[in-house]
Write an enzyme that holds these catalytic residues in place. Structure first.
Site, PDB file in Angstrom:
ATOM      1  N   ASP A   1       0.851  -0.831   0.027  1.00 35.78           N
ATOM      2  CA  ASP A   1       0.200   0.081   0.185  1.00 35.78           C
ATOM      3  C   ASP A   1       1.066   1.175   0.234  1.00 35.78           C
ATOM      4  O   ASP A   1       1.547   1.701   0.929  1.00 35.78           O
ATOM      5  CB  ASP A   1      -0.874  -0.287   1.233  1.00 35.78           C
ATOM      6  CG  ASP A   1      -1.944   1.271   1.648  1.00 35.78           C
ATOM      7  OD1 ASP A   1      -1.886   1.996   0.591  1.00 35.78           O
ATOM      8  OD2 ASP A   1      -2.577   1.443   1.925  1.00 35.78           O
TER       9      ASP A   1
ATOM     10  N   ASP B   1      -2.567   1.952  -6.088  1.00 37.86           N
ATOM     11  CA  ASP B   1      -1.653   2.409  -5.313  1.00 37.86           C
ATOM     12  C   ASP B   1      -1.781   1.097  -4.652  1.00 37.86           C
ATOM     13  O   ASP B   1      -1.012   1.299  -3.551  1.00 37.86           O
ATOM     14  CB  ASP B   1      -1.794   3.742  -4.348  1.00 37.86           C
ATOM     15  CG  ASP B   1      -2.723   3.752  -3.638  1.00 37.86           C
ATOM     16  OD1 ASP B   1      -4.047   3.181  -4.101  1.00 37.86           O
ATOM     17  OD2 ASP B   1      -2.869   4.878  -3.165  1.00 37.86           O
ATOM     18  N   GLU B   2      -2.250  -0.091  -4.847  1.00 37.75           N
ATOM     19  CA  GLU B   2      -1.991  -0.842  -3.461  1.00 37.75           C
ATOM     20  C   GLU B   2      -2.324  -2.126  -5.154  1.00 37.75           C
ATOM     21  O   GLU B   2      -3.207  -2.044  -5.546  1.00 37.75           O
ATOM     22  CB  GLU B   2      -3.550  -0.679  -2.794  1.00 37.75           C
ATOM     23  CG  GLU B   2      -4.124   0.419  -1.670  1.00 37.75           C
ATOM     24  CD  GLU B   2      -5.395  -0.081  -1.087  1.00 37.75           C
ATOM     25  OE1 GLU B   2      -5.518  -0.868  -0.355  1.00 37.75           O
ATOM     26  OE2 GLU B   2      -6.077   1.049  -0.608  1.00 37.75           O
TER      27      GLU B   2
END
Lengths: 368, 423
Positions: free
Chosen positions: B9, B105-106
């Site tokens: 993350d 973004d993860e």
């Protein structure tokens, strides 16, 4: 209405006409099966989705004439689960249908047959008589190439041509063409029409009895397939079919003789590493010499390379294909040895018999 | 075999990317926010200085300013975030092909069975170290035997940390946490669980699964399995993420569109951007969809299938315009418009030759569009525009484009404009 019949025969008739019962119709009556009984004409079951209609005759001991419409799904499930072989069906004046079998009695609400749409009569028809098994095979050997792309409606069916001596069926989906031709006799009517793929698909599942006859009637707008026991009526697709003869190349730059079974199993192996949803990865065919065809594929999963014996005449080429198109054609070809004709590395390829013109499967390659 | 799953993350991703671009923002409270004048003013991401003032993601910018008077608001640059996201995924894919993105973004990484991988916690530390060194970003990584616990782990400690949730320690680490921390326990589920006095993950794990099935349906059982570390949902293959179903864009203009001319300018700007995105992703579309909403807030959606596939502004805009004309009755002015393309194929798939190849006269982008794409890539979206967009009302489409990145100076008039509408 009242009649007695065999559960298994009834079940069979229901499953035949159910193929034409619409599953999601806006008219509730179209979710039903029409049952008609008359002492003079026997019992007839009908399913009709306004495009394809199927009627099936049923042997029965008829006590009283009448007709009713019953929900197809419910009726089918009830009959399948009836405890004994002998069934009695009876309607009362409020259209309740009693289905009696052994010690169980169902009472189901029916609908009046008056609201059930009439299947069109096929009038002023021309007719051709075929063996059921022949038509069933011809359907199986072409139907996979019927297009589902609704932007070209004429290609959503099989083109059926009778030239007086033989019957020909053609299907095209834009990327391939399937053609089957069968000599039937002489003095047949000359006719051509486009039958919707769906009707043919259902017909293919209903036809049986290799040696039993089938009559095909066609009029301006409809076709009727009559086996005696079952009648299938479908509207025809209107419009001009594509000039398919112009697509089929007369000759090729390369001619290859190959065993259809060997080629099929090699391409099936290659397709194992090509994910079915991945339409990008091709199977590649290359010709290192005149006796060998190399079949190869390469994806994220891995690679396959396989050599099969062939006999090549003409220019050696290197070409990419969607394996699905080859597999579909090779699976329905019955000849042990076939000719494959190539027209360069970007041109069409045609699978043909080594002699005669009983079939032709054209496949277009992937651009390099 | 025990699975080795990582969840990575990125820490305040949008804000971090902005700080890479503008190092001077590292030491002041800053946040990435929408445009207040257009009433899109919410906080999208903030740095840790802003977080210290209590600034929250998704709150209105004016609220954030009240908490943190000196807050620097930076407009969002989605093209930069996509760029960094792609770099990150390239890095992850060096470890395994089972990389399942969860937003920009993860993502999850499944390291199970990868030869020579060793201790997954060491891989986690290595990924963090490389992300820091190669991209100047920080991330938190959770290491566990299920996807859910890996995700829980990456949320556990921030920033730039690795958390291991193992079969031995998950009861100590996960079970005391509030049940809302568990993935897929949203606000509604959390309230429902609170009603039966379940407030922690441990309390959920201790329930009877049959009871949860009755109470929450099949999801209840899934959550119970998640809480007990028995869910076995797999990490998807990286390639499977790559199928894009549709590409579209929509806008609510700053003033209502009063006539077909206004609508045409908006449709053209939307189509221009959609077509550009199709070309960038090597896709072509066969279905064009529009939706429109009037000032009375009533809307409609219509679509049309083309007999060919296209990635050209012209085709998309004209089809969208004819759909609009056929369906909008002008009972009131138009407030919002959207143009979307679907039934996409990659240009790779287009390699399949068709009997109708001759009909497909439009073989993708015209030469002029390819040149326009290249100029825009180098100088920004407004570097080159259609003539009609130069004289366009800025209350409709600012500078003739919808994107944020401005700059550049030249424009071009496209030849072959249709007579009824100005280009």
């Amino acid at each position: 209405m009242k009649f007695m019949c065999s559960r298994d025969r009834l079940n069979e008739a229901i499953s035949i006409v159910q193929k034409a019962v619409s599953t999601r119709s806006t008219l509730p009556i179209l979710d039903g099966i029409l049952i008609e009984a008359s002492v003079s004409e026997g019992v007839k079951l009908t399913g009709y989705d306004l495009e394809t209609g199927i009627e099936a005759k049923l042997e029965a001991d008829i006590k009283a004439d009448g007709s009713v419409v019953i929900n197809s799904k419910l009726f089918g499930e009830i009959v399948r689960k009836l405890p004994e072989e002998f069934v009695t069906l009876e309607t009362d004046d409020r259209l309740t249908i009693n289905i009696e079998c052994g010690s169980s009695v169902f009472s189901i609400k029916g609908l009046s047959s008056e609201g059930y749409p009439k299947i069109p009569e096929v009038q002023d028809a021309q007719k051709v008589i075929l063996m059921q098994g022949v038509l069933r095979d011809m359907i199986r050997q072409t139907i996979f190439a019927v297009s589902t792309d609704e932007s070209r409606p004429t290609l959503n069916g099989c083109f059926f041509i009778c030239d007086g001596f033989s019957v020909e069926m053609v299907a095209i989906d834009g990327f391939r063409l399937a053609l089957r031709k069968q000599a039937i006799g002489s003095d047949l009517p000359v006719m051509k029409f486009i039958v919707p793929g769906k009707a043919l698909h259902e017909a293919g599942r209903i036809l049986d009895g290799k040696d039993a006859e089938l009559v095909i009637y066609s009029s301006q707008n409809h076709i009727l397939l009559d086996t005696g026991k079952v009648r299938i009526v479908s509207r025809l697709i209107q419009g001009e079919y594509m000039n398919y003869k112009a697509i089929l190349p007369k000759s090729g730059d390369t001619t290859m003789l190959v065993s259809s079974a060997v080629m099929l199993s090699a391409i099936e192996r290659a397709s194992l590493i090509i994910l079915s949803e991945d339409r990008r990865s091709p199977v590649q065919l290359t010709m290192p010499n005149d006796e060998v065809l190399v079949i190869s594929a390469s994806t994220e999963l891995g690679t396959l390379r396989e050599e099969i014996p062939v006999s090549i005449r003409g220019e050696r080429i290197d070409i990419d294909f969607n394996p699905r198109y080859f597999i579909d054609a090779l699976r329905v070809i019955e000849d042990e040895e076939i000719t494959i004709q190539f027209s360069g590395s970007n041109g069409p390829c045609v699978l043909k018999p080594t002699e005669g013109d009983d079939f032709a499967y054209l496949v277009l390659p992937l651009r390099r | 075999m025990e699975r080795k799953i990582l969840h990575v993350d990125q820490n305040c991703f949008f804000a971090s990317v902005e700080m890479v671009k503008h190092p001077e923002l590292r030491d002041v409270p800053m946040a990435v926010g929408g445009d207040e004048e257009k009433r899109h003013g919410i906080i999208l991401a903030k740095n840790r200085h802003a977080a210290a003032f209590g600034v929250k993601t998704a709150e209105a910018i004016w609220q954030a300013r009240q908490k943190c008077p000196g807050l620097v608001i930076v407009p969002a640059h989605h093209e930069h975030y996509s760029f960094y996201s792609e770099k990150l995924f390239d890095l992850y894919c060096q470890y395994t092909d089972r990389v399942e993105p969860y937003g920009l973004d993860e993502c999850w990484l499944d390291l199970t069975g990868i030869a020579g991988i060793g201790d997954p916690a060491q891989v986690a530390d290595e990924i963090r170290e490389r992300v820091r060194r190669e991209l100047h970003l920080t991330c938190s990584v959770g290491v566990s035997f299920t996807k859910i616990f890996a995700k829980l782990g990456s949320d556990y400690k921030k920033p730039d940390a690795t958390t291991i949730i193992s079969r031995e320690n998950f009861r100590q680490i996960a079970w005391p946490l509030p049940v809302g921390d568990l993935l897929f326990v949203g606000r509604a589920t959390q309230q429902k669980l609170a009603r039966i006095n379940i407030r922690t993950i441990g309390a959920l794990a201790a329930m009877s699964p049959d009871y949860l099935r009755d109470y929450l349906g099949i999801n209840g059982v899934k959550l119970w399995m998640s809480a007990n570390g028995t869910d076995d949902s797999p990490v998807a293959h990286f390639m499977s993420r790559r199928t894009i179903k549709s590409v579209g864009n929509s806008t609510t203009t700053a003033r209502d569109m009063m006539n077909e001319g206004d609508v045409w300018q908006t449709i053209l700007a939307l189509s221009d951007q959609v077509a550009g995105r199709l070309r960038k992703k090597s896709l072509r579309a066969q279905t064009i969809q529009i939706w429109a909403r009037g000032s009375d807030l009533h809307g409609f959606e219509r679509q049309k299938h083309l007999s060919y596939r296209t990635d050209r502004t012209d085709d998309i805009a004209k089809t969208a315009m004819s759909l609009f004309r056929e369906n909008y009755t002008w009972a009131c002015p138009v407030r919002s418009l959207g143009v979307r393309t679907a039934r996409l194929v990659t240009t790779d798939e287009e390699r399949q030759r068709s009997i109708f190849d001759a009909d497909y006269k439009r073989e993708g982008a015209t030469e002029i569009e390819t040149v326009i794409d290249r100029i825009r890539m180098q100088f920004g979206d407004v570097a080159i525009r259609r003539g009609v967009q130069l004289v366009c009302d800025s209350k409709l489409i600012e500078n003739g484009v919808l994107a944020q990145n401005r700059g550049g100076f030249s424009s071009v008039r496209e030849p072959g404009a249709p007579s009824e509408l100005s280009w």
